[in-house]
Every structure is written in C-alpha cells, then in structure tokens.
Design an enzyme around this catalytic site. Structure first.
Site, PDB file in Angstrom:
ATOM      1  N   GLU A  17       0.851  -1.192   0.000  1.00  0.00           N
ATOM      2  CA  GLU A  17       0.000   0.000   0.000  1.00  0.00           C
ATOM      3  C   GLU A  17       0.886   1.240   0.000  1.00  0.00           C
ATOM      4  OE1 GLU A  17      -2.436   1.776  -0.617  1.00  0.00           O
ATOM      5  OE2 GLU A  17      -4.020   1.302   0.823  1.00  0.00           O
ATOM      6  N   ASN A 100      -5.146   5.503   7.599  1.00  0.00           N
ATOM      7  CA  ASN A 100      -5.104   4.992   6.234  1.00  0.00           C
ATOM      8  C   ASN A 100      -4.116   5.798   5.395  1.00  0.00           C
ATOM      9  OD1 ASN A 100      -5.817   3.326   4.104  1.00  0.00           O
ATOM     10  ND2 ASN A 100      -7.705   4.412   3.617  1.00  0.00           N
ATOM     11  N   ASN A 149      -9.609   7.586   0.933  1.00  0.00           N
ATOM     12  CA  ASN A 149      -8.462   6.773   0.545  1.00  0.00           C
ATOM     13  C   ASN A 149      -7.399   7.646  -0.111  1.00  0.00           C
ATOM     14  OD1 ASN A 149      -7.368   4.075   0.578  1.00  0.00           O
ATOM     15  ND2 ASN A 149      -9.451   3.330   0.277  1.00  0.00           N
ATOM     16  N   ASP A 196      -9.291   3.428  -4.812  1.00  0.00           N
ATOM     17  CA  ASP A 196      -8.420   3.306  -3.639  1.00  0.00           C
ATOM     18  C   ASP A 196      -7.280   4.315  -3.796  1.00  0.00           C
ATOM     19  OD1 ASP A 196      -6.778   2.463  -1.522  1.00  0.00           O
ATOM     20  OD2 ASP A 196      -7.308   0.368  -1.779  1.00  0.00           O
TER      21      ASP A 196
END
Length: 286
Positions: A17, A100, A149, A196
């Site tokens: 990520e 996040n 996101n 995302d």
C-alpha cells in the site's frame, strides 16, 4: 477505453500500500509484514523501518524526512535515518477507525485519512480527514467523508480525494494555510468502481486502483474530470490497491496488486506484488 498491459516488477510480499516515488526509489508499506520498504529500479528491496502498528500511507516533508501512518494507533510517525520511529502527529481523536492514506504537500502540510469503522465487524460509517500543519498541529477537516483513501494535489492547488464507498473522486479548494473547503464531486464513477490509491498524470487525469474486487473489473483505471474513463490496466486475480508514477522521467506507472478476500484481509492474509505499465503519460511529483 485504451488498454495497457502490466509487467511484473516484484513478488513475494503480503499487502502492499501507499506507493510513492522518492529520491530514485519506489517506497511502499506492507500492512501485514509491518514494514516500510524501498525498491530500486531493478526491484531490489530494502526494509527502511518496522511499524508495530501496521504501516499505511507514506509521504515526505520538504526536507525529505519520510512520514508513515501507523494504522492501529492512528498516528503519523517520522522515520529517522536509522529506521527509528518518533510520533509526528496523533490524529486518533479524529479517526473513526484505523489510519489509512497520507498526502504531504510541498509546503509541509499533511492530510490523513482513516477507515472510519472496523472492517469486517462494523458497517461503514462517515468519518473525517485530519490536517496536520507544518508545526504539527492536528485539525479536523470540516465535513464528512466515507472511507477516504488516496489523495493527490493538482497543479492549481486543489486536493483530490478518493472516497471508495461513494464511488467518486472529490475535489477540495486549498487555502494558503492548508485549510480545505468547498468539496465538490470531481468524477462520479459507476458503482462497479471503488477507487483506492490514486496518482495524477501531467495531462490532468487521475489513475486509481479499483479496490475490493478480483473480478472482471479488477485493475487500474484513468478518469478525467467529469467522470469519463479513458484507460485501463487489467489485473487478474488480485485487488488493485495503490499506484504511483516513477522512474527517472516519471513515465512508469507502478501498481500494487494484492491477492486477498475480505475474510483473508481481516485475518491478515494476503499475497502482494507490484506491477508496472508504460501508459504513454508522465506523472506529477507526489
């Protein structure tokens, strides 16, 4: 829609990520391994830091200092040259769930998202972005967002935010003091698309990973303001999570692809890889 073919770059990781290109290397967080990694252009990997709270979004202060979001405690950690961590900002009073994604702007403002709920055990609910100014003061960005996101900064100074569960990219005006205001829909996507991580190209398009699916629509897509989809890089059998332009001329799209299901994700199980594609466009510095 223009079709591009992905090429394998690295394999053997877990859940990758937060891709960022910085100082000649690709940076990534591996959620489940708890590590921040760098990849040389030939794919050689090095561990920069270990984050006990699970690393997520990455960014860099104007002096080059790397920052990483620690998910479990909803903090932003500064990574020292020896890999040690120190708390840069605590946004736990704002977060409604694990920390996040992260965007750090050239003038040193940081914007941090959070899940807003516990994935797998709670229903999605709205939350808020956190704004960390260059002095480290944390403020709540006014207004609610749903599963915020990836973020990117446009050349004219607007902040773009992927709201995964609302199937859209939202644009904010940004004041000189970093305050965000006047959110508006920049691109509304069909319900099959759940954006995302995002990356901005020099022609004004946003590339995004279509998260939470490994089906026919799995892949990375380019969308322009207004919602038209122009390009795609299909990903077979994996979730398309994050992307970043890199390489000497920022002309290679790097894409993290994680093979997992919701049940496996909640259990901390995934197989992560990074692919690349030449998409005929250059990125903007992230």
């Amino acid at each position: 829609m223009k079709l591009h073919t992905p090429t394998g770059f690295v394999t053997g990781h877990q859940f990758l990520e937060g891709l960022r290109w910085h100082d000649g290397a690709l940076w990534a967080s591996d959620f489940f391994a708890g590590t921040v990694l760098t990849f040389a252009p030939d794919g050689d990997a090095a561990t920069v830091a270990t984050v006990p709270g699970a690393p997520s979004g990455l960014g860099f202060l104007p002096d080059g200092t790397p920052l990483v979001v620690s998910q479990a405690d909803a903090t932003v950690q500064r990574i020292g040259t020896d890999g040690t961590l120190s708390t840069y900002a605590d946004f736990s009073a704002i977060a409604g769930g694990p920390g996040n994604d992260l965007l750090v702007t050239p003038d040193g403002h940081a914007y941090v998202g959070n899940f807003g709920f516990a994935v797998g055990s709670e229903d999605p609910r709205p939350t808020a972005l956190a704004h960390v100014d260059p002095q480290g003061t944390v403020r709540r960005v006014e207004g609610e967002v749903l599963f915020p996101n990836g973020m990117a900064l446009t050349p004219d100074g607007r902040l773009l935010l992927a709201e995964t569960f609302l199937h859209r990219i939202t644009a904010y005006d940004r004041a000189p003091d970093g305050t965000l205001s006047s959110p508006e829909v920049w691109a509304q996507l069909p319900e099959a698309f759940m954006p995302d991580g995002i990356a901005l190209d020099a022609d004004g398009g946003v590339w995004f990973g279509n998260a939470l699916t490994t089906g026919d629509d799995a892949g990375f897509y380019r969308v322009v303001e207004g919602g038209e989809l122009t390009d795609t890089v299909p990903v077979a059998g994996a979730q398309a999570v994050a992307c970043a332009f890199g390489g000497e001329d920022l002309d290679t799209l790097y894409m993290s692809c994680n093979a997992t299901t919701l049940e496996e994700f909640v259990q901390g199980r995934s197989t992560g890889a990074i692919a690349t594609a030449s998409v005929g466009r250059r990125g903007t510095p992230a």
